[in-house]
Enzyme design. Structure first.
Site, PDB file in Angstrom:
ATOM      1  N   HIS A   1       0.786  -1.284   0.096  1.00 49.10           N
ATOM      2  CA  HIS A   1      -0.089   0.020   0.310  1.00 49.10           C
ATOM      3  C   HIS A   1       0.858   1.253  -0.053  1.00 49.10           C
ATOM      4  CE1 HIS A   1       0.815   0.770   4.231  1.00 49.10           C
ATOM      5  NE2 HIS A   1       0.941  -0.585   4.529  1.00 49.10           N
ATOM      6  N   ASP A   2       0.325   2.265  -0.840  1.00 48.26           N
ATOM      7  CA  ASP A   2       0.943   3.653  -0.841  1.00 48.26           C
ATOM      8  C   ASP A   2       2.335   3.662  -1.315  1.00 48.26           C
ATOM      9  OD1 ASP A   2      -1.379   5.060   0.810  1.00 48.26           O
ATOM     10  OD2 ASP A   2      -0.827   3.584   2.389  1.00 48.26           O
TER      11      ASP A   2
ATOM     12  N   GLY B   1       5.294  -1.141   2.616  1.00 41.41           N
ATOM     13  CA  GLY B   1       4.144   0.053   2.479  1.00 41.41           C
ATOM     14  C   GLY B   1       5.200   1.587   2.236  1.00 41.41           C
TER      15      GLY B   1
END
Length: 268
Positions: free
Chosen positions: A118-119, A136
């Site tokens: 994520h991200d 992440g």
């Protein structure tokens, strides 16, 4: 161009000439641009935004929810730029409320079994070899290359035109234009071969090399080296990129290799 043995949610938005092979599942709130090919057994979940002329190979899973216990179901996306190739069994998770998206730029090659958590924000023309694992909030600059079976710690930044050797554990930031190798991961010179391939002149490459000689070979600490570089070197895009990257580094940059710090010296 859509094989009958696929499932495409009625709310998914596919350009007219997208090709989807059998046994692929495309969820709602998905957008796929013109000329893109989706191979067999691909799963594209809610929030995916895939550009034009991409190639998604069998087994890839895009836009699954983050593997993050802090995720609370907030809306987020995965963005894939035009002309990017995603090979077999790659997984790219959606963003969280931190950045709202996970993004891969234009013209990238993400090789088999790699994972982008994520991200993560990946620039244009990036190459990730097989089985790169990115935690992440990682940021990767344009034209960077990450060797196979490398693991990248969360919040790490890898600068543009950097080269990271295969099998690396990347726990510190990797400044732009350099090679990173050995154990622990260390500065291994300027990525002169890659820069030549991308049209950098010999003078520009030597300018970058002179800057990194100050940073890594003059015996100064990082603050002293940056002050010296700003005072003694003419302002250029490369100088400013290097100085800004290091000043804004959250995890600190990789160091110069010193003998005795590991069991073996890994060449690249």
């Amino acid at each position: 161009m859509i094989h009958p043995h696929t499932y495409i949610h009625p709310n998914a938005r596919l350009a007219t000439n997208v090709k989807v092979d059998p046994f692929t599942v495309i969820h709602q709130d998905v957008e796929i641009g013109e000329g893109t090919w989706i191979g067999s057994n691909v799963t594209i979940m809610e929030g995916a935004r895939i550009g034009k002329n991409c190639r998604i190979f069998p087994g890839a899973v895009l836009a699954a929810i983050p593997q993050d216990l802090k995720f609370e179901g907030e809306y987020s996306n995965v963005e894939i730029g035009d002309g990017t190739t995603i090979r077999e069994f790659v997984t790219i998770n959606r963003g969280t409320k931190d950045r709202g998206k996970t993004a891969v730029g234009r013209g990238c090659l993400i090789m088999a079994y790699s994972h982008l958590a994520h991200d993560c924000i990946v620039g244009n023309h990036v190459i990730m070899s097989n089985n790169v694992q990115m935690a992440g909030h990682v940021t990767v600059g344009d034209w960077a290359i990450i060797g196979g079976v490398s693991a990248v710690h969360q919040f790490v930044q890898i600068g543009q035109h950097a080269f990271v050797s295969g099998g690396s554990l990347v726990s510190k930031d990797v400044p732009p234009y350099i090679k990173a190798a050995r154990t622990p991961l260390s500065y291994a010179g300027v990525n002169s071969v890659g820069l030549k391939r991308r049209g950098f002149s010999v003078d520009r490459i030597n300018h970058i090399l002179d800057i990194y000689r100050v940073l890594y070979n003059k015996g100064m600490n990082t603050s002293q080296a940056l002050e010296y570089i700003e005072e003694e070197f003419s302002a250029t895009d490369e100088r400013d990129e290097i100085v800004t990257f290091i000043r804004e580094s959250g995890r600190g940059i990789i160091k110069r290799f010193t003998k005795g710090s590991n069991d073996e010296d890994i060449s690249i």
